[in-house]
Enzyme design. Structure first.
Site, PDB file in Angstrom:
ATOM      1  N   GLN A   1      -6.407   9.178  -8.260  1.00 26.15           N
ATOM      2  CA  GLN A   1      -7.650   9.039  -9.022  1.00 26.15           C
ATOM      3  C   GLN A   1      -8.728   9.947  -8.440  1.00 26.15           C
ATOM      4  O   GLN A   1      -8.592  10.475  -7.332  1.00 26.15           O
ATOM      5  CB  GLN A   1      -8.126   7.585  -8.988  1.00 26.15           C
TER       6      GLN A   1
ATOM      7  N   ASP B   1     -11.729  -1.273  -0.518  1.00 24.79           N
ATOM      8  CA  ASP B   1     -13.032  -1.202   0.144  1.00 24.79           C
ATOM      9  C   ASP B   1     -13.204  -2.301   1.187  1.00 24.79           C
ATOM     10  O   ASP B   1     -14.075  -2.216   2.055  1.00 24.79           O
ATOM     11  CB  ASP B   1     -14.171  -1.269  -0.877  1.00 24.79           C
TER      12      ASP B   1
ATOM     13  N   GLY C   1       0.730  -2.358  -5.405  1.00 20.08           N
ATOM     14  CA  GLY C   1       0.590  -3.810  -5.464  1.00 20.08           C
ATOM     15  C   GLY C   1       1.529  -4.444  -6.473  1.00 20.08           C
ATOM     16  O   GLY C   1       2.017  -5.560  -6.254  1.00 20.08           O
TER      17      GLY C   1
ATOM     18  N   ASP D   1      -7.969  -7.491  -7.107  1.00 17.54           N
ATOM     19  CA  ASP D   1      -9.243  -6.767  -7.075  1.00 17.54           C
ATOM     20  C   ASP D   1      -8.965  -5.335  -7.536  1.00 17.54           C
ATOM     21  O   ASP D   1      -8.870  -4.411  -6.734  1.00 17.54           O
ATOM     22  CB  ASP D   1      -9.816  -6.792  -5.664  1.00 17.54           C
TER      23      ASP D   1
ATOM     24  N   GLU E   1     -10.727  -1.084 -13.646  1.00 19.67           N
ATOM     25  CA  GLU E   1     -10.477  -1.387 -15.040  1.00 19.67           C
ATOM     26  C   GLU E   1      -9.046  -0.963 -15.398  1.00 19.67           C
ATOM     27  O   GLU E   1      -8.423  -0.183 -14.668  1.00 19.67           O
ATOM     28  CB  GLU E   1     -11.507  -0.663 -15.928  1.00 19.67           C
TER      29      GLU E   1
END
EC number: 2.5.1.16
Length: 279
Positions: free
Chosen positions: A35, A90, A142, A159, A162
Site C-alpha cells: 500500500q 500502529d 492475518g 483493526d 477500509e
C-alpha cells in the site's frame, strides 16, 4: 507573513466529499509492498498515518478508536487471557490491551512491516507497547493466521483499513467463520465496520454475515473526528457473553480518555437510521 508550509492534503471520503488538513512536514512517503504509506505532521491533529490516501490514526484522536476496539470486548469477556489483533500495526489497540492484567499474551499480525516500523519511530505514544514481553508481533497475513488457528483465542480484534487492497478479505463471511473457529467456545470478536453515512450497505452485509455465525451480534459506535463522517461503527460477535449485560463487578480501573463503563453501555444505543442497518 506566515512562513508555514502551505501543503494541503485531502482524503476524498467519497467522490464528492473530503476532509482536508494542512501538512507541515512529510516524514515518510513510499509505496510499500502492499500500500501507499505516508507519515506526516499536521498542526490540527499532530502526527498522522495515511494508508492509500486514507487517515488511519493521529496523535490527537487515536485514543477513541483504540479504546473502543479493545475495552468493549475485553470487559465483556470475564477472563480474557489470549488475545489476537489482526492489523493494527500502529500498536494502539495493543497498548489498550496491555492495560488488562488478565491478558497473558497478545498476538499482533499485520501484513505490512513498514507500518509497524514507522509507527514505532513516529508514533511512540501509540506504538509503545509493541515491545512488551506479553506481546508477540508477527509480520504476516492475518487472514491466513486465522485460517491456521483453532480454539486458540479468547478475544480477536480486527483493526483493519477500509475493505480495499490487502484488507478486502477481512470483510468476508469466510473470514468471520474462520474467526469463530479460532476462538474458544466462549470467545468474542470485534471488527471496525466503517460508517453509516457513506457505507450503510457494508454495515448491513457484515451484520447479516456475522449473525449467521455468532449467536450474539451487535453494533456500537464512537466519534472519531478524522474518520469519514465522524461516526464510526464496530461489530461485535460473541459466542456466549452479551456486551450489554456486563456486571458492574467486572469493570476495573484503567486509564482512559474516552471509554468508561457507562459509555460501554451507551455505545450500543443507536440512532434509528443506524439501528435499521442491523435488522
Amino acid at each position: 507573513m506566515d512562513q508555514k508550509l502551505k501543503l494541503w492534503f485531502t482524503e476524498h471520503q467519497t467522490e464528492d466529499y473530503g476532509i482536508t488538513f494542512r501538512v507541515n512536514h512529510v516524514y515518510e512517503s513510499e509505496q510499500t509492498e502492499f500500500q501507499r504509506l505516508e507519515m506526516v505532521e499536521t498542526d490540527e491533529f499532530g502526527t498522522m498515518l495515511l494508508l492509500d490516501g486514507m487517515v488511519m490514526t493521529t496523535d490527537k484522536d487515536e485514543f477513541v478508536y483504540h479504546e473502543m476496539v479493545a475495552h468493549v470486548p475485553l470487559f465483556t469477556h470475564p477472563n480474557p487471557k489470549h488475545v489476537l489483533v489482526v492489523g493494527g500495526g500502529d500498536g494502539g489497540v495493543i497498548r489498550e490491551i496491555m492495560k488488562h492484567p488478565s491478558v497473558e499474551k497478545a498476538v499482533l499480525v499485520d501484513i505490512d512491516g513498514k507500518v509497524i516500523e514507522y509507527s514505532k519511530k513516529y508514533l511512540p505514544n501509540i506504538a509503545g507497547e509493541l515491545d512488551n514481553p506479553r506481546v508477540e508481533v508477527i509480520v504476516g497475513d492475518g487472514f491466513m493466521h486465522i485460517a491456521k488457528s483453532e480454539n486458540e483465542y479468547d478475544v480477536i480484534m480486527v483493526d483493519s483499513t477500509e475493505p480495499v487492497g490487502p484488507a478486502a478479505n477481512l470483510f468476508t463471511k469466510g473470514f468471520y467463520a474462520g474467526i469463530s473457529k479460532a476462538l474458544k467456545e466462549d470467545g468474542i470478536f470485534v471488527a471496525q465496520t466503517d460508517n453509516p453515512w457513506f457505507t450503510p450497505e457494508l454495515i448491513q452485509t457484515v451484520q447479516r454475515d456475522v449473525k449467521e455465525i455468532f449467536p450474539i451480534t451487535k453494533l456500537y459506535t464512537a466519534n472519531v473526528p478524522t474518520y469519514p463522517s465522524g461516526m464510526w461503527t464496530f461489530t461485535i460477535g460473541s459466542k456466549k457473553y452479551d456486551p450489554e449485560q456486563v456486571s458492574a463487578e467486572r469493570f476495573h480501573d484503567i486509564e482512559t480518555k474516552y471509554y468508561t463503563p457507562k459509555l460501554h453501555n451507551a455505545a450500543f444505543v443507536l440512532p434509528k437510521f443506524v439501528e435499521d442497518l442491523t435488522k
